[in-house]
Design a protein around this motif. Structure first.
Motif, mmCIF file in Angstrom:
data_model
loop_
_atom_site.group_PDB
_atom_site.id
_atom_site.type_symbol
_atom_site.label_atom_id
_atom_site.label_comp_id
_atom_site.label_asym_id
_atom_site.label_seq_id
_atom_site.Cartn_x
_atom_site.Cartn_y
_atom_site.Cartn_z
ATOM 1 N N SER A 1 -4.389 -8.755 -3.368
ATOM 2 C CA SER A 1 -5.817 -8.756 -3.675
ATOM 3 C C SER A 1 -6.674 -9.047 -2.450
ATOM 4 O O SER A 1 -7.890 -9.051 -2.537
ATOM 5 N N MET B 1 -9.030 -6.247 -1.744
ATOM 6 C CA MET B 1 -9.372 -5.419 -2.902
ATOM 7 C C MET B 1 -10.284 -6.198 -3.833
ATOM 8 O O MET B 1 -10.596 -7.354 -3.603
ATOM 9 N N SER C 1 -0.785 -1.974 1.046
ATOM 10 C CA SER C 1 -1.832 -2.961 1.358
ATOM 11 C C SER C 1 -1.751 -3.387 2.814
ATOM 12 O O SER C 1 -2.776 -3.555 3.476
ATOM 13 N N ASN D 1 -6.827 1.476 -1.664
ATOM 14 C CA ASN D 1 -7.911 0.739 -2.317
ATOM 15 C C ASN D 1 -7.484 0.202 -3.684
ATOM 16 O O ASN D 1 -6.328 0.344 -4.094
ATOM 17 N N THR D 2 -8.462 -0.397 -4.382
ATOM 18 C CA THR D 2 -8.171 -1.055 -5.655
ATOM 19 C C THR D 2 -7.544 -0.090 -6.661
ATOM 20 O O THR D 2 -6.540 -0.407 -7.300
ATOM 21 N N THR E 1 -5.518 6.191 -4.796
ATOM 22 C CA THR E 1 -6.396 5.944 -3.657
ATOM 23 C C THR E 1 -7.404 7.074 -3.498
ATOM 24 O O THR E 1 -8.586 6.837 -3.225
#
Lengths: 119, 533
Positions: free
Chosen positions: B114, B117, B431, B438-439, B501
């Protein structure tokens, strides 16, 4: 862990003054550290994963080869290759630790101090 | 086994001694486990070598010791292949994950995933994956305890009665585990793992030297005798997986999941936070690789030793896991059996404790503190929640273990590795190394990997359509032919991360956070260090 809000934290990309992290990230010293580090770990990963895959495929599909007995003993080629997997794992681990201790740690430490002076 | 071997009283006595010693140590080290850093990560105060031994204790489960020795005894070379996958996997952890994770995170896998993100969805996803993997692994360990009990303690399971002697022993194991985790936190759990690892390696070393001694330290002679005694071609490849093309692909699928899954197991990742720096994390893995590798070399001798020395017909596919204890009794009699039995129980106990604290940390830190309380829980509440979670996990483990006792659930360990390799590892690697990730991409690879693995298992011969299936042969909805989903689920999860993504590419890349993560991961700048008390 400072970013506790629900959006990606920190400043926008258009900030006039880059953060200490961005300054260091854009420095040639950091680029050099990243290139040497990644060059090493990605190359080593490709080698050990490839060699492991070759071994598994041989054991799976080339029984004629891996079942060969070596020089009148009960050792097979497969057993020997398997033991070589142990040897290569120990060797790669040792080489990486030496490489990192010798070629990465001092540079990483210097860059760390540079960031923390500015924070 | 129809007849009782060894002395249950002696077995229980030696195990009891282990419990008393470890409880005393947990009591002594647990004085101040009230900050989150102390409770989850032992204040990052362990050294690399200490953590390396503890990692070995966390990793070498009963499945490793009893399962691999048994697999070699029954299937020969094919059993040996497991141990190689389990060992080589540590290079993935060493080269690609351990140091970067240590620098970026503090307590959980969710910390890293996280970092750059959107916090809440990613932490929730990381916690779901962590809880599921830990639960699969935990259930397999607890159910494995049941089989061991009937052999070692003379407590029989009466079919149809869920509350019998075996259930009582499973409950005792669960309660002890909860005590370690509640009072000892990560510091106590780590010491339990260190002691257990030392006992396990010494026990296996004694058996190895003993067996080799019986053959005049002639390994080739031992191998020949294993073939002669069993009448099976134990040196040739393919006894277990060589039957058809499907079984061969199944093995390939398992091997890929093992080699990529280890570096995505949440209870292993969490151990890297118990050391102060990335350099110590590196040393941890270096130590773990040597200990785990040498241990698997011992299991090679123990496995072939069981094949060579146990009377023909003692071992079948039904009691594979008994190979090492039976061999101990064969060569060393009641006392050696008692020692090995106690070590096997200590192994289960240490592994379930590690899984429980991981599950508790993920729920309390990711879900409670960061999703529910949005990063600012009241002081002291997070650790309280973690302790309550450990209690709940303990109860679930006991009930689940009793219900699963006697069921064929060995596939759960393979499933845990498959999920770790499919949902966790791609997301971690993207990551750390891919700026545009991305998230949405992370949510796709975590939930996608999880869902694919579980669906493929449900529609596999593990669940229906075969003689060893959960629903038996008469119910057949097994449209997926493999028992191990990895060969499909791992590439698909990597692909889903890319697709997600691109779908979520309107979310701007957080340049500042990415720079911080990259510099921090490689230099340790801003990373949390050791906490002094």
């Amino acid at each position: 862990m400072s970013a506790t809000d629900d959006s990606p934290g920190g400043s926008s990309a258009l900030d006039a003054t880059p953060s200490a992290y961005q300054e260091v990230q854009r420095s040639p010293e950091f680029a050099s550290l990243r290139r040497r580090w990644r060059g090493f770990i990605f190359t080593m990963s490709a080698i050990f994963l490839g060699w492991f895959l070759v071994y598994v495929l041989l054991s799976d599909f080339a029984h004629g080869l891996v079942d060969i007995r070596i020089g009148g003993t009960n050792f097979t080629v497969g057993l020997l290759l398997g033991l070589l997997q142990f040897v290569s794992t120990f060797t790669i681990a040792t080489i990486y630790v030496r490489f990192a201790n010798k070629n990465l740690d001092d540079d990483a430490e210097a860059l760390k101090r540079r960031v923390e002076e500015k924070l | 086994m129809n007849t009782q071997i060894g002395s249950p009283a002696l077995n229980i006595g030696i195990f009891g001694l282990f419990v008393v010693v470890t409880l005393l140590i947990v009591y002594r080290v647990s004085k101040a486990s009230n900050t989150a850093s102390d409770y989850y990560a032992a204040g990052s105060s362990f050294t690399g070598p200490q953590n390396g031994i503890a990692i070995s204790g966390d990793y070498l489960s009963a499945a490793s010791f009893l399962g691999i020795a048994g697999a070699i005894a029954v299937n020969g070379y094919d059993g040996f292949l497991y141990s190689i996958g389990f060992l080589v996997a540590w290079l993935t952890a060493l080269l690609l994950v351990a140091e970067l994770l240590r620098n970026v995170g503090r307590f959980t896998m969710g910390d890293v995933l996280s970092f750059r993100m959107r916090q809440r969805p990613i932490r929730a996803a990381a916690a779901v994956s962590t809880l599921l993997v830990s639960f699969f692994y935990l259930l397999a360990q607890m159910a494995g305890a049941g089989g061991l009990i009937s052999l070692l303690l003379g407590v029989k399971n009466t079919p149809g009665t869920p509350f019998d002697g075996q259930s009582l022993v499973i409950a005792v194991v669960g309660i002890l585990m909860v005590i370690y985790v509640l009072y000892g936190g990560m510091r106590g759990t780590t010491w339990v793992q260190i002691i257990k690892a030392a006992l396990l390696v010494v026990g296996a070393a004694v058996m190895t030297v003993w067996v080799l001694g019986l053959y005049g330290f002639n390994l080739s002679g031992l191998l020949g005798s294993a073939v002669e005694n069993t009448g099976k071609q134990l040196l040739d490849a393919g006894n277990q997986y060589g039957k058809t093309l499907t079984t061969k692909i199944d093995f390939l699928s398992l091997a890929i999941a093992l080699v990529l899954g280890t570096a995505g197991l949440p209870h292993i990742l969490m151990r890297f936070y118990t050391v102060p720096t990335a350099k110590e994390a590196r040393r941890s893995v270096q130590w773990a690789i040597w200990i785990i590798g040498i241990f698997y070399l011992f299991t090679l001798v123990i496995g072939y030793g069981a094949a060579a020395l146990l009377p023909r017909g003692t071992l079948s596919s039904a009691n594979v896991n008994d190979a090492a204890p039976l061999l101990a009794f064969q060569i060393g009699g009641t006392l050696l059996l008692g020692i090995i039995a106690a070590i096997a129980f200590a192994t289960i106990l240490a592994v379930v404790a590690g899984l429980t604290i991981t599950a508790a940390a993920s729920f309390a830190h990711d879900i409670y503190a960061n999703v529910i309380k949005e990063g600012s829980p009241e002081p002291g509440m997070e650790v309280k929640v973690a302790r309550r979670t450990a209690l709940v996990v303990g109860i679930v483990a006991i009930v689940g273990g009793i219900l699963a006792n006697g069921q064929n659930i060995a596939f759960l360990v393979a499933l845990a590795f498959a999920v770790a390799a499919s949902a966790n590892l791609p997301t971690l690697l993207y990551s750390l190394f891919w700026k545009r990730f991305n998230t949405t991409g992370a949510l796709f690879s975590i939930y996608g990997g999880l869902a694919i693995c579980i669906l493929l298992i449900i529609f596999s011969p593990v669940v229906s359509g075969g003689p060893t299936s959960i629903f038996g042969e008469s119910v057949d909805f097994a449209i997926f032919p493999l028992q191990n989903p990895g060969i499909v689920s791992i590439p698909l999860s990597f692909l889903l991360g890319v697709i997600g993504t691109y779908i979520g590419s309107r979310e701007p890349v957080n340049e500042a956070k990415f720079s911080e993560m990259e510099v921090r991961s490689m230099t340790g700048a801003g990373a949390s260090g050791a906490v002094d008390h």
